[in-house]
Design an enzyme around this catalytic site. Sequence first.
Site, PDB file in Angstrom:
ATOM      1  N   HIS B 271      13.422  67.238  61.783  1.00 39.69           N
ATOM      2  CA  HIS B 271      14.792  66.747  61.976  1.00 39.69           C
ATOM      3  C   HIS B 271      15.082  65.577  61.020  1.00 39.69           C
ATOM      4  CE1 HIS B 271      18.383  65.635  64.512  1.00 39.69           C
ATOM      5  NE2 HIS B 271      18.108  64.447  63.988  1.00 39.69           N
ATOM      6  N   GLU B 272      14.211  64.567  61.049  1.00 41.85           N
ATOM      7  CA  GLU B 272      14.466  63.393  60.202  1.00 41.85           C
ATOM      8  C   GLU B 272      14.389  63.754  58.723  1.00 41.85           C
ATOM      9  OE1 GLU B 272      15.819  61.049  61.646  1.00 41.85           O
ATOM     10  OE2 GLU B 272      15.223  61.472  63.713  1.00 41.85           O
ATOM     11  N   HIS B 275      17.687  64.865  57.495  1.00 39.29           N
ATOM     12  CA  HIS B 275      18.513  63.723  57.085  1.00 39.29           C
ATOM     13  C   HIS B 275      18.074  63.219  55.711  1.00 39.29           C
ATOM     14  CE1 HIS B 275      20.776  63.110  60.755  1.00 39.29           C
ATOM     15  NE2 HIS B 275      19.692  62.969  61.493  1.00 39.29           N
ATOM     16  N   GLU B 301      24.136  65.175  60.795  1.00 39.34           N
ATOM     17  CA  GLU B 301      23.396  65.881  61.841  1.00 39.34           C
ATOM     18  C   GLU B 301      23.339  67.378  61.574  1.00 39.34           C
ATOM     19  OE1 GLU B 301      21.533  64.912  64.493  1.00 39.34           O
ATOM     20  OE2 GLU B 301      21.760  62.873  63.735  1.00 39.34           O
TER      21      GLU B 301
END
Lengths: 507, 507
Positions: B271-272, B275, B301
């Site tokens: 997830h990170e 980003h 997101e």
Amino acid sequence: MKENQDLKSLREADREIQLLTHAIALLEWDQETYMPDDALTERAEQIALLKGLLHDRVSSPQVGELLACLGATDDNPGGTETSNVSDTALVRELVRIHSRAVRLPKNFVIKLARQIGLSQSAWAKARDASDFSLFAPFLEDLLALIRSKADYLGYTEHPYDALLDEYEPWMLTGKTRTILSSLRDPLAEVLDRIRGSERDIDASFLIRDFAEEKQRRFSHLLLKAMGFDFRRGRLDESAHPFATTLGAQDIRLTTRYHRNLLSSALFGSIHEAGHGLYESGFADELKGSILANGTSLGIHESQSRMWENLIGRSRPFWLFFYPELQRVFPEALSDVRLDAFFHGINKVEASHIRIEADEVTYNLHIILRFNIELKLIEREIEVKDLPEAWRQESEESLGITPEDDAEGVLQDIHWSFGSFGYFPTYALGNLYAAQFFSKMKADIGTLDEELAKGNLDVPLDWLRRNIHCHGSIYPADELCRMVTGHDLDPAFFISYLNEKFRKIYEF
Amino acid sequence: MKENQDLKSLREADREIQLLTHAIALLEWDQETYMPDDALTERAEQIALLKGLLHDRVSSPQVGELLACLGATDDNPGGTETSNVSDTALVRELVRIHSRAVRLPKNFVIKLARQIGLSQSAWAKARDASDFSLFAPFLEDLLALIRSKADYLGYTEHPYDALLDEYEPWMLTGKTRTILSSLRDPLAEVLDRIRGSERDIDASFLIRDFAEEKQRRFSHLLLKAMGFDFRRGRLDESAHPFATTLGAQDIRLTTRYHRNLLSSALFGSIHEAGHGLYESGFADELKGSILANGTSLGIHESQSRMWENLIGRSRPFWLFFYPELQRVFPEALSDVRLDAFFHGINKVEASHIRIEADEVTYNLHIILRFNIELKLIEREIEVKDLPEAWRQESEESLGITPEDDAEGVLQDIHWSFGSFGYFPTYALGNLYAAQFFSKMKADIGTLDEELAKGNLDVPLDWLRRNIHCHGSIYPADELCRMVTGHDLDPAFFISYLNEKFRKIYEF
């Protein structure tokens, strides 16, 4: 009460100056520890911007007016309107940084910060390649800026005074030269006695296999025993060990673990913790102000060198800690007895790398650098002459010639930081350390016994009460007199060396 | 050319704004990763000071005048004097932050930053103790400031608009409410089908023993495979995972390793990294400017959630990576076959913790928070009512009631940061992700085959070209139309869920 309002405003201005200083310190700490490689150029921009903002605040007309209202001038830096020693010191320290800052144009400050950023990566690459030519063009530009800096700042006797003063306030080049010169003959005598000794010390066990993770664990154990508080500080790794302060409750140390050289991290960690204990020991009422700083780098080094050498390379210290070290490294050290270890970590031998040098030859490394820096600032030599000048000075001071640039002119990070005038503080630190230590031993009486029991809180408590708590209330020379009853006197150091190494080398 | 000179000056002002923003980001990153515990109060002071300085620059009359000279106003934020799309966007983004900043008094900005600093540690302590009452007084003061912030900023329809706009520019409360409401019934339908399914999915293997060091190694392996460049970024650990940008070449991610919960770090890291890939993919010519930012948090997101879920929880992805994961954890996973693993990581079940939630129930967690935030801002409830409001909303949205504050009202860090209006961006991100992914699959055609070969450069390349390179040149809604040909439409997300979970749950 007009004065009190001015003092209050000055304190507020000082508080913001310190906060900004600590924010910059984080940017620099991160650069040396965790920052990814490719981020260097932008980091230099960030630091340059913040240094510009810091310069604005330190040199601000508002601060100038407050200082003037308090009657402070370059000639009477403590001012006329303060009523106690710490307020007077606060005004004095702020006058000091304010009058330095107003002499430097902001554009120059930013330009210098940027050039430092670029020079650091150039230095690191040049050192890895052991090729001075990769660093030379950056150092040339930087040196030009440093010479301008001395001109902007001004000086009475010698341009080097203006540089030295940043690290060792109120110290002059002439006095430094006298002190360093006075060491030459006595050091040569100690070295002659050691060379004439029949004792042959084996230090080869220090280059056995020492797993980094275990070194890390032992460094943390030692630092805790020294009283370093990990809720208010950290120990990380960097190519060049250092200590820095990000706040009263945030002291950051670094070390480096070499798998095949135990002494590097061992004494590097103790050294930096010595700095860290000083920075965490300022009296509560000084915290957050400019007085919550070491009073000079010489005094700062007296703390790190005392822990590293006078305590950390003493026999009583290892009487307690050596069994623990053997437990951590049974394979490497079970066949090395305490005295063999104690002798090995104190072996005296001219070598190339300053930060690995023994206590006797260490100051010769400083004399070498001091001579070269003076010649650079006096324009007697230029950057292109440095490798040759280093070889000559090394031959003259240490009697050895470096094989390459990495173990010669490129070994120190300092010039890439623009830190000219910094090296002498290491030698002053050694001298202050011996003088303070002599008084500490006299005061405590049973210091050796306490060290042998691992009671490191005993020397720490003495340092806290006599040195740390004062922050920069007293200038270095005044603090020295206050603590020891004497001006700085190299005789304490020479006498310490003779006493210690007479036993080790049986001369 | 007067305009060009103004634009050039604006670029220089913007550059300093970005540098200062990144310096603040380092202070915040360090606080969450390496800072010693006791340093928190001073760190809050440091951040507050720098935020004050940043506020000075963003709201400066000089920036205001430059924007006016370029013909930019709140109604015509792109100005009249720019000749290309990226210059117009630059002006537009600067007008946006300038007009927000001029409405907030500097003292207020500093006060808010300080209160945030204090609230963070109070939140952490309260969460550890699972006791909302320890956080409540801090949150009360903070909420009062946040309500004032909305008043200072102003709004036409709803005070929440002023808060939402910070994270999702030009998005309104009413539209958000409509979008989120439109999800309720379709999500309920999917959930009903899943609950009616006879397939019983076992995810218990995820809570076996997974050594942290191995998890760390596997996270690094995945991030490298995703194309995250460790010369320009890092992955560290923090209590609450996040991604932050300290410069164009310095992207920092964090994750957290739970020894007994593999999925947390696994999907948290992916997830990170989603980003991080967005932040490192801006076109070179945007780098260093305000346009080198995600165009909205919703779009941000969409990147993290796409990698985490649409790619990272897909069967083709694990067809390639699961054998590697089994090699790293042979004891824990050798008896778990690929399909069992794939089903386990996609198990749908109402649960308390948002960041561990499955793709179907995740948005219900957002609806819960959105409803509560609206009530707080509308003063329908107060801070003291929060635990009860959370229980009610949880019962209504998820059909479950938290046992204690830690798994209820205290689970998220956001409110302690003063981030009200942030949560809806997660739901928008899920919707954008599905819509972008649909287009990506149509464009690439063989996406599943590429994923099954571990060719993560294929989706990355598509994201780079279609989304990342634009930075914030195009507002979120415009970007969405440009990339997909449609306005944001929740139907893509609902259709994605039905298609994916129909196969898994055989409904």
